[in-house]
Write a protein that holds these residues in place. Structure first.
Motif, PDB file in Angstrom:
ATOM      1  N   GLU A   3      44.853  24.668 -54.924  1.00  0.00           N
ATOM      2  CA  GLU A   3      45.446  24.520 -53.592  1.00  0.00           C
ATOM      3  C   GLU A   3      46.285  23.253 -53.513  1.00  0.00           C
ATOM      4  N   GLU A   4      45.837  22.195 -54.162  1.00  0.00           N
ATOM      5  CA  GLU A   4      46.605  20.952 -54.137  1.00  0.00           C
ATOM      6  C   GLU A   4      47.927  21.126 -54.873  1.00  0.00           C
ATOM      7  N   LEU A   6      49.584  23.918 -55.259  1.00  0.00           N
ATOM      8  CA  LEU A   6      50.453  24.747 -54.439  1.00  0.00           C
ATOM      9  C   LEU A   6      51.065  23.947 -53.288  1.00  0.00           C
ATOM     10  N   THR A   7      50.243  23.094 -52.712  1.00  0.00           N
ATOM     11  CA  THR A   7      50.768  22.281 -51.591  1.00  0.00           C
ATOM     12  C   THR A   7      51.852  21.335 -52.075  1.00  0.00           C
ATOM     13  N   ALA A   8      51.626  20.732 -53.278  1.00  0.00           N
ATOM     14  CA  ALA A   8      52.637  19.821 -53.820  1.00  0.00           C
ATOM     15  C   ALA A   8      53.904  20.560 -54.171  1.00  0.00           C
ATOM     16  N   VAL A  10      55.023  23.315 -52.811  1.00  0.00           N
ATOM     17  CA  VAL A  10      55.719  23.671 -51.580  1.00  0.00           C
ATOM     18  C   VAL A  10      56.440  22.473 -50.992  1.00  0.00           C
ATOM     19  N   ALA A  11      55.769  21.322 -51.026  1.00  0.00           N
ATOM     20  CA  ALA A  11      56.387  20.110 -50.495  1.00  0.00           C
ATOM     21  C   ALA A  11      57.624  19.732 -51.303  1.00  0.00           C
ATOM     22  N   THR A  14      60.412  22.058 -50.550  1.00  0.00           N
ATOM     23  CA  THR A  14      61.016  21.767 -49.236  1.00  0.00           C
ATOM     24  C   THR A  14      61.954  20.577 -49.314  1.00  0.00           C
TER      25      THR A  14
END
Length: 334
Positions: A3-4, A6-8, A10-11, A14
Motif C-alpha cells: 500500500e505504501e 502504491l501511494t508513493a 500515485v503521488a 500526480t
C-alpha cells in the motif's frame, strides 16, 4: 508495504502530471517561441510544435510570423503645389527576426504604424497633386523605403505599401471636372474638324467626277428627290436646272454696262483773306487828277460828261483813266 508503494507511485505520478502540465507548451506553425529564464533571453528559438519549459522559471513569448495588414489613418497635408489633401494608406509587413522584434522595440506594430503616418505626411509634402493621382507606383516605392529603413533594426520587413485613397476639396473636384470636360470637348472638336476635312476632300473628288458627266448630276438630283419622297412629310421638292442658272449668269456678264454720267465738280467760293495783326494799315492812294476836257464846239457834236464823271463816246460810257503808279510807303516793321 504494498500500500505504501502504491501511494508513493500515485503521488509521483500526480507530481509528474502536474509538472508536465505546467511545463508543456505548444507553438503553432506560424509562430516562434522565445524563452526567458529569470528574465534573460535564451539563445535558441522554439520551433513550431510541442516543447517543454521549466515551470515557474521559464517564460515563453510567442511571436507571430504572418504578414500583418496595418491600415494607416488618413493624413491631411499640403502638397508641393499648395493643395490640401487627405491621404490614407495600408502597410503589409511581417517579422523576420523574433528576437529583435521583442527586444529592440516595445511594440513593433505601434512603431510601424507611427512611422507609416510620419512617412505618409512627408510624401504628401514632397509630391504634386498630379503625382498623387496618377503616379502612385513611384510614391508607393518611396513610402516603402522610408518605412523599411528604421524597421530593419526592429526585425520587421516591409513587404508592400499602398496608397488607398486621395480626398480632394470640393472646389478642386469641380475645377478638375471642368478641366476634363474642356479637354474632352477640345478633342471632340478636333475629331469633328478632321472628319469635315476628309468629307470635303471626298466631296471635291465627287464634284470633279460629276463635272465631267453632266448626266451624273441629274441622276444624283433624281436620287435626292426619291429619298425625300420616301419619307412621310409635307416637303415639296422642285427641281431647278442648274444649266438655266449658268445661262442667266453668262447673259448677265455679257450685257454691256452703261457708263456712269460724271457729276460736275462742286464750286466753292474761296475764303476771304484774313488780315494779320502785323500787316500795316493800307495807305489811301491819292485821287487821280481831274482831266479837263476841252469844251467841244457845237459843230463837233461832243456830249457833256455824265454824272459819274465818265465821258460817253459814241453813246457808251468809257472806263475812267487808271491812276498813276504811286510808290508804296516804306514798311515800318524792322
Amino acid at each position: 508495504m504494498v500500500e505504501e508503494l502504491l501511494t508513493a507511485a500515485v503521488a509521483a505520478g500526480t507530481v509528474i502530471a502536474l509538472y508536465s502540465a505546467a511545463a508543456a507548451r505548444v507553438v503553432r506553425q506560424y509562430e516562434r517561441g522565445l524563452v526567458f529564464r529569470f528574465g534573460r533571453l535564451r539563445h535558441e528559438v522554439k520551433p513550431p510544435g510541442f516543447t517543454m519549459v521549466i515551470p515557474f522559471v521559464d517564460r515563453m513569448h510567442k511571436v507571430n510570423m504572418q504578414i500583418v495588414t496595418l491600415p494607416v489613418p488618413a493624413q491631411e497635408g499640403i502638397t508641393r503645389d499648395n493643395v490640401t489633401v487627405r491621404v490614407d494608406a495600408v502597410v503589409y509587413f511581417r517579422v523576420v527576426d523574433p528576437k529583435n522584434a521583442v527586444i529592440e522595440v516595445e511594440d513593433y506594430r505601434f512603431a510601424v504604424s507611427q512611422m507609416a503616418q510620419t512617412s505618409l505626411r512627408s510624401i504628401i509634402g514632397k509630391s504634386d497633386l498630379d503625382d498623387l493621382l496618377s503616379n502612385r507606383e513611384k510614391l508607393n516605392e518611396g513610402l516603402e523605403l522610408m518605412i523599411d529603413s528604421p524597421a530593419v533594426g526592429w526585425g520587421v520587413q516591409i513587404d508592400r505599401v499602398e496608397i488607398k485613397d486621395v480626398s480632394l476639396p470640393e472646389a478642386m473636384k469641380r475645377s478638375m471636372a471642368r478641366q476634363a470636360e474642356a479637354d474632352r470637348e477640345r478633342r471632340a472638336r478636333l475629331i469633328n474638324a478632321d472628319a469635315e476635312l476628309q468629307a470635303s476632300r471626298k466631296l471635291a473628288e465627287a464634284a470633279a467626277v460629276m463635272g465631267q458627266e453632266p448626266a451624273a448630276l441629274q441622276l444624283r438630283l433624281l436620287q435626292t428627290v426619291v429619298a425625300v419622297a420616301a419619307e412621310k412629310n409635307s416637303t415639296l421638292v422642285l427641281p431647278f436646272p442648274v444649266e438655266l442658272l449658268r445661262f442667266l449668269e453668262r447673259a448677265t456678264e455679257a450685257q454691256p454696262h452703261a457708263p456712269a454720267t460724271p457729276r460736275p465738280p462742286a464750286v466753292t467760293a474761296p475764303p476771304p483773306p484774313q488780315p494779320t495783326a502785323a500787316e500795316p494799315p493800307p495807305v489811301d492812294a491819292p485821287a487821280p487828277p481831274e482831266s479837263t476836257a476841252a469844251e467841244p464846239t457845237e459843230g463837233a457834236g461832243a456830249q457833256p460828261p455824265d454824272s459819274a464823271g465818265a465821258a460817253r463816246v459814241n453813246g457808251s460810257p468809257t472806263e475812267p483813266a487808271a491812276p498813276a503808279d504811286v510808290p508804296a510807303p516804306p514798311d515800318p516793321r524792322p
